[in-house]
Design an enzyme around this catalytic site. Structure first.
Site, PDB file in Angstrom:
ATOM      1  N   LYS A 100      -5.301  -2.925  -4.392  1.00  0.00           N
ATOM      2  CA  LYS A 100      -5.182  -1.474  -4.206  1.00  0.00           C
ATOM      3  C   LYS A 100      -3.834  -0.935  -4.649  1.00  0.00           C
ATOM      4  CE  LYS A 100      -4.596  -3.858  -0.351  1.00  0.00           C
ATOM      5  NZ  LYS A 100      -5.342  -4.609   0.612  1.00  0.00           N
ATOM      6  N   VAL A 127     -10.546  -0.692  -1.247  1.00  0.00           N
ATOM      7  CA  VAL A 127     -10.510   0.119  -0.020  1.00  0.00           C
ATOM      8  C   VAL A 127     -11.594  -0.405   0.923  1.00  0.00           C
ATOM      9  CG1 VAL A 127     -10.744   2.427   0.982  1.00  0.00           C
ATOM     10  CG2 VAL A 127      -9.799   2.161  -1.322  1.00  0.00           C
ATOM     11  N   ILE A 131     -16.472  -3.120   2.910  1.00  0.00           N
ATOM     12  CA  ILE A 131     -17.301  -1.910   3.119  1.00  0.00           C
ATOM     13  C   ILE A 131     -17.609  -1.258   1.776  1.00  0.00           C
ATOM     14  CG2 ILE A 131     -17.414   0.346   4.244  1.00  0.00           C
ATOM     15  CD1 ILE A 131     -15.184  -0.536   6.111  1.00  0.00           C
ATOM     16  N   GLU A 185      -1.070  -8.419   4.290  1.00  0.00           N
ATOM     17  CA  GLU A 185      -0.521  -8.505   2.939  1.00  0.00           C
ATOM     18  C   GLU A 185       0.532  -9.605   2.907  1.00  0.00           C
ATOM     19  OE1 GLU A 185      -1.659  -6.463   0.265  1.00  0.00           O
ATOM     20  OE2 GLU A 185      -3.142  -6.261   1.831  1.00  0.00           O
ATOM     21  N   LYS A 200      -4.553   3.088  -0.113  1.00  0.00           N
ATOM     22  CA  LYS A 200      -6.003   3.289  -0.013  1.00  0.00           C
ATOM     23  C   LYS A 200      -6.362   4.774   0.046  1.00  0.00           C
ATOM     24  CE  LYS A 200      -6.733  -1.218   2.120  1.00  0.00           C
ATOM     25  NZ  LYS A 200      -6.595  -1.966   3.363  1.00  0.00           N
TER      26      LYS A 200
HETATM   27  N1  NDP Z   1      -6.478 -10.590   2.186  1.00  0.00           N
HETATM   28  C1  NDP Z   1      -7.328  -9.571   2.345  1.00  0.00           C
HETATM   29  O1  NDP Z   1      -8.059  -9.469   3.342  1.00  0.00           O
HETATM   30  C2  NDP Z   1      -7.443  -8.532   1.289  1.00  0.00           C
HETATM   31  C3  NDP Z   1      -6.606  -8.484   0.204  1.00  0.00           C
HETATM   32  N2  NDP Z   1      -6.745  -7.514  -0.735  1.00  0.00           N
HETATM   33  C4  NDP Z   1      -5.889  -7.495  -1.917  1.00  0.00           C
HETATM   34  O2  NDP Z   1      -6.285  -8.573  -2.766  1.00  0.00           O
HETATM   35  C5  NDP Z   1      -5.147  -9.067  -3.482  1.00  0.00           C
HETATM   36  C6  NDP Z   1      -4.990 -10.549  -3.177  1.00  0.00           C
HETATM   37  O3  NDP Z   1      -4.788 -10.706  -1.791  1.00  0.00           O
HETATM   38  P1  NDP Z   1      -4.756 -12.146  -1.108  1.00  0.00           P
HETATM   39  O4  NDP Z   1      -5.798 -13.014  -1.676  1.00  0.00           O
HETATM   40  O5  NDP Z   1      -4.736 -11.889   0.349  1.00  0.00           O
HETATM   41  O6  NDP Z   1      -3.321 -12.639  -1.572  1.00  0.00           O
HETATM   42  P2  NDP Z   1      -2.775 -14.142  -1.641  1.00  0.00           P
HETATM   43  O7  NDP Z   1      -1.293 -14.051  -1.614  1.00  0.00           O
HETATM   44  O8  NDP Z   1      -3.469 -14.971  -0.620  1.00  0.00           O
HETATM   45  O9  NDP Z   1      -3.278 -14.633  -3.078  1.00  0.00           O
HETATM   46  C7  NDP Z   1      -2.623 -14.361  -4.297  1.00  0.00           C
HETATM   47  C8  NDP Z   1      -2.553 -15.651  -5.093  1.00  0.00           C
HETATM   48  O10 NDP Z   1      -2.041 -15.371  -6.402  1.00  0.00           O
HETATM   49  C9  NDP Z   1      -0.996 -16.297  -6.667  1.00  0.00           C
HETATM   50  N3  NDP Z   1      -0.077 -15.739  -7.656  1.00  0.00           N
HETATM   51  C10 NDP Z   1       1.053 -15.019  -7.442  1.00  0.00           C
HETATM   52  N4  NDP Z   1       1.630 -14.689  -8.628  1.00  0.00           N
HETATM   53  C11 NDP Z   1       0.840 -15.221  -9.587  1.00  0.00           C
HETATM   54  C12 NDP Z   1       0.920 -15.242 -11.014  1.00  0.00           C
HETATM   55  N5  NDP Z   1       1.908 -14.635 -11.675  1.00  0.00           N
HETATM   56  N6  NDP Z   1      -0.034 -15.894 -11.694  1.00  0.00           N
HETATM   57  C13 NDP Z   1      -1.042 -16.520 -11.030  1.00  0.00           C
HETATM   58  N7  NDP Z   1      -1.169 -16.544  -9.684  1.00  0.00           N
HETATM   59  C14 NDP Z   1      -0.228 -15.886  -8.973  1.00  0.00           C
HETATM   60  C15 NDP Z   1      -0.359 -16.526  -5.328  1.00  0.00           C
HETATM   61  O11 NDP Z   1       0.469 -17.680  -5.317  1.00  0.00           O
HETATM   62  P3  NDP Z   1       1.752 -17.644  -4.305  1.00  0.00           P
HETATM   63  O12 NDP Z   1       1.179 -17.568  -2.923  1.00  0.00           O
HETATM   64  O13 NDP Z   1       2.454 -18.923  -4.588  1.00  0.00           O
HETATM   65  O14 NDP Z   1       2.543 -16.430  -4.658  1.00  0.00           O
HETATM   66  C16 NDP Z   1      -1.601 -16.672  -4.453  1.00  0.00           C
HETATM   67  O15 NDP Z   1      -2.155 -17.960  -4.539  1.00  0.00           O
HETATM   68  C17 NDP Z   1      -3.961  -8.213  -3.002  1.00  0.00           C
HETATM   69  O16 NDP Z   1      -3.822  -7.139  -3.893  1.00  0.00           O
HETATM   70  C18 NDP Z   1      -4.420  -7.695  -1.642  1.00  0.00           C
HETATM   71  O17 NDP Z   1      -3.807  -6.485  -1.301  1.00  0.00           O
HETATM   72  C19 NDP Z   1      -7.729  -6.567  -0.658  1.00  0.00           C
HETATM   73  C20 NDP Z   1      -8.592  -6.546   0.382  1.00  0.00           C
HETATM   74  C21 NDP Z   1      -8.493  -7.508   1.472  1.00  0.00           C
HETATM   75  N1  LIG Z   2      -3.859  -6.121   4.471  1.00  0.00           N
HETATM   76  C1  LIG Z   2      -5.041  -5.354   4.259  1.00  0.00           C
HETATM   77  C2  LIG Z   2      -6.049  -6.191   3.548  1.00  0.00           C
HETATM   78  C3  LIG Z   2      -7.201  -5.433   3.075  1.00  0.00           C
HETATM   79  O1  LIG Z   2      -7.109  -4.462   2.334  1.00  0.00           O
HETATM   80  C4  LIG Z   2      -5.599  -4.912   5.594  1.00  0.00           C
HETATM   81  O2  LIG Z   2      -5.185  -5.467   6.611  1.00  0.00           O
HETATM   82  O3  LIG Z   2      -6.414  -3.988   5.625  1.00  0.00           O
END
Ligand code: NDP
Ligand SMILES: N[C@@H](CC=O)C(=O)O
Length: 403
Positions: A100, A127, A131, A185, A200
């Site tokens: 987002k 967002v 949902i 996050e 969002k």
């Molecule tokens: N978690 C949730 O419930 C939700 C998350 N989101 C969004 O989704 C996105 C991902 O979230 P989330 O999965 O929780 O985040 P994470 O930090 O768990 O996952 C991101 C992954 O990408 C890796 N990474 C970082 N930089 C790079 C790069 N340059 N090249 C390749 N890989 C890289 C990270 O490694 P490292 O950890 O070593 O940096 C990590 O493994 C975010 O934008 C978040 O706001 C949206 C809805 C819900």
């Molecule tokens: N950090 C966010 C992840 C989903 O967008 C949240 O808690 O809502």
């Protein structure tokens, strides 16, 4: 066969891989094509990762492979995620994201790039986690003039507030739980200080009202100043404290948006949205109020929305989807300080002093209130007006009231 690459194998990216693998047959049927994860890009190593996917560290392998038609960006942030998204679109690949922050800051630009190339840039998961909200606003409510959208947009803070009230956890312990569950996050300040909800509401504003709204145009306040005392007073007034994002289209067409804690009345639809759940209300001129409810964060709920976009992209190669809006600008928005609401005030003062400053007030009681402290609800004032009142009182908290 449709080849997918996942950028970022964290909470969401690994959930996407797992859902595509686990529901392979069903997903292939829905997409009328076999969907397979050809590459996963991450900076980390995952020697024990399942499903025999090919892990790479060099993005150009994905960029230069013409077989990759859909790229899932789940890295997050606006650094590598922005660069890779642009390079994917430039290379003729459709992009799906849960990011987002990227959509709120660069959504117009990226949608424009996609449109020019007849590609799709899809972000249902950006967002409300799992949902369905992006499609419903853009498609199912398309016949309506939308004039307001508001709700609980952050799962982490709603989880923290619920755990503090229901289980008496401290703020820090509740946050630790949310992090362990994969809701927060990478830097949880984004959740706690409201920046995530701000991103969002920007996306919801753009979809609902048709012009890009930037996070810098949205006054944002989080939950870090909320105390258990405020929670107690709210309870005594049959209300709960929730962090809301709200955007309104004013009669002159300008958009006013903000993020702030609110007292919401017990029994209202939003007061029953607890834990990691989000609730989003959209107001349309034909439909009236419609509310969307479900899990707002977490590995599989979010993956559910991402994979649905992958299926949609796979079914619409060379057919642009409905997502689009106009560019933003300073003339698109107005300061949300002009929007009137009722207010909750906690202060070191007497009831008489409070009445003199705020006019008609509704007192709230708390059995453990320290001597000299009062809390009350005011009539409607906008933020500018409320800040000019009670300047002679020692005001300890000032929170908006919904309804
Ligand atoms: N978690 C949730 O419930 C939700 C998350 N989101 C969004 O989704 C996105 C991902 O979230 P989330 O999965 O929780 O985040 P994470 O930090 O768990 O996952 C991101 C992954 O990408 C890796 N990474 C970082 N930089 C790079 C790069 N340059 N090249 C390749 N890989 C890289 C990270 O490694 P490292 O950890 O070593 O940096 C990590 O493994 C975010 O934008 C978040 O706001 C949206 C809805 C819900
Ligand atoms: N950090 C966010 C992840 C989903 O967008 C949240 O808690 O809502």
């Amino acid at each position: 066969m449709v080849n997918v690459a996942i950028l970022g194998y964290g909470v969401v990216g690994s959930g996407v891989a797992e859902v595509i693998h686990k529901n392979a047959n069903h997903i292939s049927e829905k997409a009328a094509n076999e969907i397979t994860v050809k590459y996963v890009l991450d900076v980390r190593d995952f020697p024990d990762a399942p499903f025999g996917m090919r892990f790479v560290k060099d993005f150009s392998i994905i960029e230069n492979d013409p077989e990759v038609q859909v790229v899932v960006e789940t890295i997050g942030g606006t650094g590598a995620a922005l660069e890779f998204t642009k390079r994917c679109l430039a290379a003729g690949k459709n992009v799906v994201t849960s990011n987002k922050e990227l959509v709120a800051e660069y959504g117009y630009e990226l949608l424009h790039m996609a449109r020019e190339r007849n590609l799709n840039y899809l972000f249902e998961a950006s967002v409300g986690g799992g949902i369905p909200i992006i499609r419903p606003i853009s498609q199912c409510l398309a016949a309506n003039e939308l004039n307001e959208v508001y709700g609980i947009l952050n799962g982490t803070t709603n989880y923290i507030l619920t755990r503090m009230v229901r289980a008496g956890l401290t703020f820090q312990d509740a946050l630790r739980e949310a992090q362990a569950k994969g809701y927060a996050e990478k830097d949880p300040t984004a959740d706690i200080e409201g920046y995530d909800a701000c991103r969002k509401i920007c996306i919801l504003s753009a979809l609902s009202f048709g012009s890009h709204v930037y996070p810098r145009q949205v006054a944002t306040e989080g939950i870090s100043k909320i105390t258990l005392r405020d929670v107690g007073y709210a309870e005594s007034g049959k209300r709960k404290i929730k962090l809301l994002g709200r955007a309104v289209r004013l009669p002159d067409g300008k958009i006013s948006a903000y993020v702030a804690p609110h007292l919401v009345p017990d029994g209202s639809s939003l007061s029953n949205v607890e834990d990691v759940f989000n609730g989003i209300v959209v107001k349309g001129d034909a439909i009236g109020d419609v509310m969307f409810y479900g899990r707002g964060a977490g590995k599989f709920p979010t993956a559910s929305a991402v994979v649905a976009d992958v299926i949609d992209a796979a079914k619409h190669f060379k057919a642009r989807k409905y997502l689009d809006w106009l560019p933003g600008g300073d003339d698109v928005t107005v300061d949300s300080a002009i929007l009137p609401t009722r207010w909750y005030i906690r202060a070191n003062a007497t009831q008489e002093q409070a009445g003199n400053s705020f006019g008609e007030i509704e007192m709230l009681r708390s059995p453990d209130a320290p001597a000299g402290e009062i809390a009350f609800l005011t009539a409607e004032f906008n933020k500018r007006e409320i800040e000019t009142r009670g300047t002679d009182l020692d005001i300890l908290a000032r929170i908006r009231v919904l309804g």
